[in-house]
Design an enzyme around this catalytic site. Sequence first.
Site, PDB file in Angstrom:
ATOM      1  N   GLU A  99      43.301  45.390  39.267  1.00 25.32           N
ATOM      2  CA  GLU A  99      41.952  45.780  38.835  1.00 25.32           C
ATOM      3  C   GLU A  99      41.546  45.133  37.518  1.00 25.32           C
ATOM      4  OE1 GLU A  99      41.914  50.065  39.148  1.00 25.32           O
ATOM      5  OE2 GLU A  99      42.003  50.003  41.333  1.00 25.32           O
TER       6      GLU A  99
ATOM      7  N   GLU B  99      44.489  48.494  48.261  1.00 27.56           N
ATOM      8  CA  GLU B  99      44.633  49.881  47.801  1.00 27.56           C
ATOM      9  C   GLU B  99      43.380  50.645  48.187  1.00 27.56           C
ATOM     10  OE1 GLU B  99      45.983  50.493  43.706  1.00 27.56           O
ATOM     11  OE2 GLU B  99      44.597  52.186  43.542  1.00 27.56           O
TER      12      GLU B  99
END
Length: 455
Positions: free
Chosen positions: A189, A307
């Site tokens: 991220e 994810e």
Amino acid sequence: MATTKATLVFVLIVVSVSACQAAEKHVLVTIRTAAAIAETDDNFICATLDWWPPNKCNYGQCPWGHAGLEKLDLHKRIFHNAVKAFSPLRIRIGGSLQDQVIYKVGKSYKKCTHFRRKDDGLFGFTPGCLKMKRWDHAMITFGLSALSGRTKVGTDQYVGNWNSSNARDLMEHTISKGFKIESYELGNELCGEGVSGRISAPQYAKDMRALKKLVKQLYPDPATQPKVLGPAGFYDKKWFEEFLRASGPGVVDGLTHHIYNLGPGVDKEIIHKIQDPFFLNQVAQTYHDIETSIKKFGPWAPAWVGEAGGAYNSGGKGVQNTFVDGYWYLDQLGMTSSYNHKVFCRQALVGGNYALLNTTTFIPNPDYYGALLWHRLMGKTVLATTQYVSPYLRAYSHCSRTKGSLLNGKPLKPTKHKRIPETKPIFVDSYSLIIMAPQSIMFATIRDFEAPACA
């Protein structure tokens, strides 16, 4: 002319009692079998293991217990059997804290301690330590720290080249022990606007090339060489397309992105969102856009959902570890398959409020069995499937993984010896109607079906 007989499986999901409005009607499900619309990886089902320590808390609750990688008991029989039942289960090791993980191996690390709370630390924690462990019955995607060697500029921008020394030590140790790694993923991220940190697309592409070079050097045999994945974050069209252009062909083997389309875990509307087909449809635009970006700028790098936990900040308590979450989860599996995604990694295998296994007992939650049935039944070839009676009925079809027919006909729970139960079928006449109760999920296998795409 000879016809092509094949076995296919379709999943029917009745997401709400509103579907009962169509209960008195016959539903015509159309499956176009002449050609496939997409193809997944053979091991499409994936689950994550995260780094969160016991004091990871949100909304006045701390739902991780000892399920984080530092504390996780890998030797519990039920945990071992739950993983073994997939033979193999693809596991992604990573998460928010992975960019602060130091690998306790080789000479490149200076200090290796447990994660501790630190208000001004990345995600509120200090760096933490990984001790070497072995994983059986699993295909491991290992998330590497991408912030090693970089300098923080301003509030969240990181600049400078990636320092691969500690990652090299980890890989060399892994090779020396004969451990098998299916893929390495760089960072978590840090793309686009990032979450708690960000790296520019050109710099990230440069570091991915460095990772690919390192993997090729340490794993010279193409047959056993791990894939290289990234950038493991939320889709940002401009950033992703620049990243694909800058990295170029032969570098990124899987373009990973994350999905938390249900919003924050504290949202009291989660249970309603899960049963709202119009809300569930919204995320399809993201999958479509990623598919388009790949076709234009990186056809060598297929999409992975690296994810997906539904609701962020550890998931929706009392919702995402219950049967109702299957409406969201199985719908996501069907939807992403249709948009040519190769892998779908569920956050998490254990830990938080969204896990496939109970955080303390490791007894499977309902979504575990949905994942297991999908893995055992649904092949990689995806077929176009439509029905126009009710938006509350979702239908997805794949060529069958197996030659036989399996269907869950009994309550699913571990045996007294902590083994995962068999999934025994119910056999019915192929011309009989399929009758579904409201708020239910069905896997149906049809044999001797004329389906050239499944040949």
